[in-house]
Design a protein around this motif. Structure first.
Motif, PDB file in Angstrom:
ATOM      1  N   SER A 136      -5.642  -5.988   8.334  1.00 19.84           N
ATOM      2  CA  SER A 136      -4.823  -6.438   7.320  1.00 19.84           C
ATOM      3  C   SER A 136      -6.391  -8.225   6.734  1.00 19.84           C
ATOM      4  O   SER A 136      -6.642  -8.990   7.743  1.00 19.84           O
ATOM      5  CB  SER A 136      -3.653  -7.706   7.534  1.00 19.84           C
ATOM      6  OG  SER A 136      -3.706  -6.037   7.511  1.00 19.84           O
ATOM      7  N   PHE A 137      -5.296  -8.867   6.379  1.00 16.73           N
ATOM      8  CA  PHE A 137      -5.962 -10.364   5.453  1.00 16.73           C
ATOM      9  C   PHE A 137      -7.728 -10.652   5.544  1.00 16.73           C
ATOM     10  O   PHE A 137      -7.985 -10.672   6.541  1.00 16.73           O
ATOM     11  CB  PHE A 137      -6.134 -10.910   6.577  1.00 16.73           C
ATOM     12  CG  PHE A 137      -3.771 -11.126   6.221  1.00 16.73           C
ATOM     13  CD1 PHE A 137      -3.725 -11.324   5.265  1.00 16.73           C
ATOM     14  CD2 PHE A 137      -3.371 -10.920   7.668  1.00 16.73           C
ATOM     15  CE1 PHE A 137      -1.995 -11.886   5.285  1.00 16.73           C
ATOM     16  CE2 PHE A 137      -1.429 -11.510   7.662  1.00 16.73           C
ATOM     17  CZ  PHE A 137      -0.873 -11.602   6.517  1.00 16.73           C
ATOM     18  N   VAL A 138      -8.582  -8.746   5.476  1.00 14.08           N
ATOM     19  CA  VAL A 138      -9.693  -8.455   4.759  1.00 14.08           C
ATOM     20  C   VAL A 138     -10.037  -8.426   3.626  1.00 14.08           C
ATOM     21  O   VAL A 138      -9.428  -7.724   2.809  1.00 14.08           O
ATOM     22  CB  VAL A 138      -9.963  -7.624   5.521  1.00 14.08           C
ATOM     23  CG1 VAL A 138     -10.471  -7.909   7.036  1.00 14.08           C
ATOM     24  CG2 VAL A 138      -9.280  -6.323   5.433  1.00 14.08           C
ATOM     25  N   THR A 139     -10.825  -8.655   3.299  1.00 12.62           N
ATOM     26  CA  THR A 139     -11.871  -8.651   2.137  1.00 12.62           C
ATOM     27  C   THR A 139     -12.761  -7.021   2.016  1.00 12.62           C
ATOM     28  O   THR A 139     -13.052  -6.781   3.463  1.00 12.62           O
ATOM     29  CB  THR A 139     -13.110  -9.553   1.383  1.00 12.62           C
ATOM     30  OG1 THR A 139     -13.836 -10.205   2.026  1.00 12.62           O
ATOM     31  CG2 THR A 139     -11.752 -11.032   1.368  1.00 12.62           C
ATOM     32  N   GLN A 140     -13.532  -6.702   1.016  1.00 11.70           N
ATOM     33  CA  GLN A 140     -14.259  -5.734   1.326  1.00 11.70           C
ATOM     34  C   GLN A 140     -15.548  -6.150   2.316  1.00 11.70           C
ATOM     35  O   GLN A 140     -16.288  -5.689   3.002  1.00 11.70           O
ATOM     36  CB  GLN A 140     -15.001  -5.101   0.267  1.00 11.70           C
ATOM     37  CG  GLN A 140     -16.190  -4.234  -0.016  1.00 11.70           C
ATOM     38  CD  GLN A 140     -16.754  -3.596  -1.422  1.00 11.70           C
ATOM     39  OE1 GLN A 140     -15.949  -3.255  -1.828  1.00 11.70           O
ATOM     40  NE2 GLN A 140     -17.761  -3.647  -1.618  1.00 11.70           N
ATOM     41  N   GLU A 141     -15.966  -7.746   1.859  1.00 13.24           N
ATOM     42  CA  GLU A 141     -17.641  -8.122   3.224  1.00 13.24           C
ATOM     43  C   GLU A 141     -16.873  -7.986   4.342  1.00 13.24           C
ATOM     44  O   GLU A 141     -17.681  -7.883   4.966  1.00 13.24           O
ATOM     45  CB  GLU A 141     -17.248  -9.237   2.108  1.00 13.24           C
ATOM     46  CG  GLU A 141     -18.492 -10.095   2.587  1.00 13.24           C
ATOM     47  CD  GLU A 141     -19.538  -9.347   1.464  1.00 13.24           C
ATOM     48  OE1 GLU A 141     -20.035  -8.722   0.955  1.00 13.24           O
ATOM     49  OE2 GLU A 141     -21.139  -9.414   2.561  1.00 13.24           O
ATOM     50  N   ASN A 142     -15.234  -8.594   4.801  1.00 19.79           N
ATOM     51  CA  ASN A 142     -15.439  -8.578   5.847  1.00 19.79           C
ATOM     52  C   ASN A 142     -15.234  -7.313   7.023  1.00 19.79           C
ATOM     53  O   ASN A 142     -15.550  -6.584   7.601  1.00 19.79           O
ATOM     54  CB  ASN A 142     -13.633  -8.603   6.183  1.00 19.79           C
ATOM     55  CG  ASN A 142     -13.426 -10.094   5.542  1.00 19.79           C
ATOM     56  OD1 ASN A 142     -12.256 -10.744   4.805  1.00 19.79           O
ATOM     57  ND2 ASN A 142     -14.513 -11.090   5.768  1.00 19.79           N
TER      58      ASN A 142
END
Lengths: 581, 581
Positions: A240-246
């Motif tokens: 949860s609460f992530v971007t593609q980069e994460n």
């Protein structure tokens, strides 16, 4: 107590100790006055010795009755070995036998249980339990266990919670076929086995679980191809609460950890290619980067010279084969036949050799002079000794043909080194592709993948132009994982399902629970799923996943050891209220 | 990047830092000039504060539009809290908000997402993803993940190899019903989902794997009872070259490790009871040892005194209830009705109070004098203040009735303390029980369980007299695991299958692969399987396993969230060549 030690644990430090070992008879050598037995278990092999001088006559007679694969319990003393075997851990010692017991006898195995066996595929599958005794298969299973252990440790240390999702779920008639399970208690209704826990992991994110993982069996009732299994194992993750980069960074770390802990290899940063770049450079979206030989669009050099093939075709793609100028005419003819075979389907292969002495030889000498041809090499950093191979045709199929040729060349040149590891990420996949037959669109990834937010406006005007927040992890030319940032907006999800051709009613009946769930505060979330079978096979330096599965099915989806699938009692079918047509 | 910290990580050391948090709105308190939000994620709750003095007016207005379960991203500064909350980890601080973004809105949840909810069972199952946000359910899932992690670490450190066995196997029509899976590729044939990986783990031992484990889903198509799930999770283990003692010690260590790491409880050595002892002392084979109240056969004291009930019945069983003399007449009447109810089925309950003042009061005062009755207490170390309850009847049903009464009393007296843990082993189960209807025998454990070797000769003469090398692990009155040393002799296995009523043909068709495998040097082996759902529930201090499963099915085997099982497309059934009757 059966044993004091296992067959891989004794060494010269144990000299003089009295020990008891259990294991299988791998080999017997009988020299008349001396008998040696190689006793094997999971951990290794220990040599047992009986001789006429030091062994009681009774024992010596009894040992003559032993055969291969008998299970023995042997008591004896660890002694120093005269002719050492440096290939095994216990090679400095042997056991002088004092007592032994046959724990079980064995029929002669139907194939030899050695490193290399004489058993055919079918026979080995039927007696899989014997094949597992062979060290190559056993090693694969131990490797798989180690890989999953490292993955679990890593994910757990990184805060992922291991949560089991259900196996008896609901059939969704899109994508591959589901296996279904009739319900007896709810007559006329069916469960389905999951193709992936996709919707459940999204519900876990909506449920406030921050990071989820599961190593889980998934099922696909596909027409079987070589090396496909109806059941396969997925390392399934969501955050949860992530971007593609994460997500990419997190799982790049995971693969780095695996490569280091399993192979001792450190890789700094994985390269990344967009989907478009990958297609242009390698002709496919899972390029093998263990070697070069990229695809070059040579139109700008080849077109407009009056040579009809180059001028009339949409694209002229070339690859430079290092040291390829040494290919014989026969080898080149063979490659030409190979690309022209129906499964590749190229029209032909044009070749230009830039010989070590600087001379040029080509299949188009009549149309181009040496200066023209050398220029091509120079422009693309081609070297003396290289071979340039050119395929001409329409853009889509030429790239696919060139991609196949590139892999074939790499195999022939032994560039696909199983001890080399070349991971990369492919990003920026298209979100949708047109389905002309059904007048709708298909998901390139899956229906829950989010579009790039700045392109959402294209949904109404030009959906195939939209790029997805999707990414694949590639290792040595294999897609070992794929994932995306998901849609967390209920309206957007409904809109996408509509574009995919779902009527409102169908969407509700199949994904109503997810659309509903998205209305109750779904967080931004995304994840990835890695294919464990393939990943382990590659880490094991091989490509056949069947050898990394304890009890695999054959290419017809059958387990020939247990004879499954099989017919079923009429009574059982009656209980389920179903019948065979 | 969505956040710098999670909602459970900030404390007074972070004072003054600028942070960004994401989470759900648990609670809003609006005092007009000040607004507080409890922001929640998996890790905890952090208080956010907006006030008219320190917060921009625009932000202050915007925050009024927020509702429960909205998903927010909030940027602000960590400040010291004036009224501290010692109940939460972040209770010393709060965040003075400077910016925020609504990441997603939420409809009002259909039930309150608090520690105690107003949602009924059905509603909570339908919106399971919302129920998971509630801390009791979330905690259970986190506990489950932690338990499996500890188990995996332990087994791995002890040399167990994690190996996956197949899910699409073969139906064996004995024991519970299988779920079956029609095969499309092999029309008219079916796979079955495993009730346990029993035969596969034995094949792994035959394959030379020394110690195997797997945490694996298993399936049983039973008529559903309360708190039974059609799919459940098993910790499945098997070891080669082991005795019963080896297996018991290994898994006693595992449970000790779990109790210590999860509960901080150290237990020295688990008690052991034979099956016979357990039945005699507790009336069942999974006794709850958190409390005493053992069953006493009082025949020797009660019979022969001319009281018809005692004289005519086969057995007179008594339990001494500590401090039970304070039970009122009404309470005793209530217990009497309870044991006489059809589901218990006792004829009645005789009671004797040994009052604190030394006087005796009983329901059989007319037939026994005080001296006689006090003697009973004295003989059994009964104390003043105790209550003796007696059930008379035939031996088998009286023990079962008394066992139920014992548990009921323990519940009423609050002796089933969820923070107390009483494990034990039950050993020496019978191997077979007679099946009069089918004129054969049934396995008490399963068909692969070995008899005690010294009793094998009884197979021909008196099979029910044979004791098995089988053992159950009991925790707080629940069977959490069971296992056995298996048969590793092919002839013996065939003989047992014959006693179980299998014809030679049936045995071969169903277990042929195992009988065959046993002929190729099967090692002595044995193992155990533990029920993970139940184990986690008990460690969580509860008994309802459903609350420890992320997405459980209800008592009709339905997942009402996704509406499964459900009807299936005609086309899909056609592909499978089956139809609904």
């Amino acid at each position: 107590m059966y044993r004091t030690h296992n067959c891989g644990s004794l060494n010269i430090k144990n000299q003089g100790e009295q020990v008891t070992l259990c294991g299988w008879v791998q080999k017997i050598r009988n020299k008349g006055f001396m008998i040696w037995i190689d006793l094997r278990d999971q951990y290794g092999i220990t040599q047992i010795v009986f001789d006429k001088e030091r062994t009681s006559l009774k024992l010596f007679e009894k040992v003559r009755e032993i055969n291969r694969e008998y299970v023995l319990k042997i008591k004896g003393t660890v002694i120093k070995r005269i002719s050492k075997n440096s290939e095994i851990k216990t090679g400095d010692i042997e056991i002088l036998a004092e007592e032994f017991e046959v724990l079980n006898i064995s029929q002669t195995p139907p194939f030899t249980l050695e490193e290399k066996t004489d058993g055919g595929e079918e026979l080995r599958m039927k007696y899989r339990y014997l094949d597992i005794r062979r060290s190559p298969i056993k090693k694969n299973l131990l490797l798989r266990s180690k890989v999953t252990q490292i993955i679990r440790e890593f994910l757990s240390e990184n805060g992922f919670i291991d949560i089991e999702t259900p196996y008896l779920i609901k059939s969704t008639p899109e994508g591959a076929r589901d296996f279904i399970v009739p319900s007896r208690v709810n007559s006329g209704k069916f469960y389905a086995l999951p193709q992936s826990p996709q919707t459940f992991k999204q519900l876990l994110m909506i449920g406030g679980i921050d990071k989820y993982y599961q190593i889980v069996k998934c099922f696909r009732d596909e027409d079987l191809r070589a090396d496909r299994q109806p059941e396969f194992t997925q390392i399934d993750c969501e955050m949860s609460f992530v971007t593609q980069e994460n997500v990419i960074n997190q799982f790049e770390k995971l693969l780095k950890t695996l490569l280091f802990k399993i192979k001792g290899i450190r890789i700094e940063k994985f390269p990344r290619l967009t989907y478009k770049e990958s297609i242009e450079k390698y002709g496919n979206d899972k390029p093998d980067l263990r070697f070069g030989m990229e695809l070059n669009n040579l139109n700008y050099l080849l077109k407009g010279n009056g040579f009809k093939i180059f001028d009339s075709n949409k694209i002229n793609l070339g690859i430079f084969v290092p040291q390829g100028s040494s290919f014989t005419r026969k080898e080149i003819d063979n490659l030409t036949s190979w690309v022209k075979a129906p499964q590749i389907g190229a029209n032909g292969l044009i070749w230009i050799k830039f010989n070590l002495d600087g001379s040029i030889k080509s299949s188009i000498d009549k149309f181009f002079n040496s200066t023209q041809l050398i220029k091509i090499f120079k422009k693309h950093n081609g070297k003396k000794g290289d071979l340039l191979l050119i395929i001409s045709g329409d853009e889509h199929s030429s790239r696919i043909q060139m991609s196949s040729l590139r892999m074939e060349l790499a195999s022939r040149l032994k560039l696909r080194d199983p001890n080399k590891f070349a991971p990369l990420w492919i990003t920026d996949f298209p979100l949708l592709e047109e389905d002309k037959e059904n007048k709708c669109f298909n998901s390139v990834h899956h229906p829950f993948t989010s579009p790039k937010s700045e392109q959402i406006n294209l949904l109404d005007s030009d959906p195939t132009k939209i790029t997805a927040n999707a990414y694949d992890l590639i290792l040595n030319g294999n897609e070992i994982g794929g994932g995306s940032i998901r849609i967390h907006d209920s309206d957007l999800q409904e809109k996408i399902l509509k574009l995919l051709g779902f009527s409102k009613k169908e969407a509700i009946s199949q994904f109503g629970f997810l659309i509903e769930a998205l209305k109750y505060g779904a967080p931004p979330h995304g994840g990835i799923a890695l294919g464990l079978d393939r990943l382990v096979a590659i880490l094991g330096g091989q490509e056949i996943i069947r050898d990394f599965i304890a009890f695999p099915k054959n290419n017809s989806g059958k387990d020939i050891m247990i004879d499954s699938p099989s017919e079923i009692d009429k009574e059982q079918l009656n209980d389920l209220n179903i019948s065979i047509d």
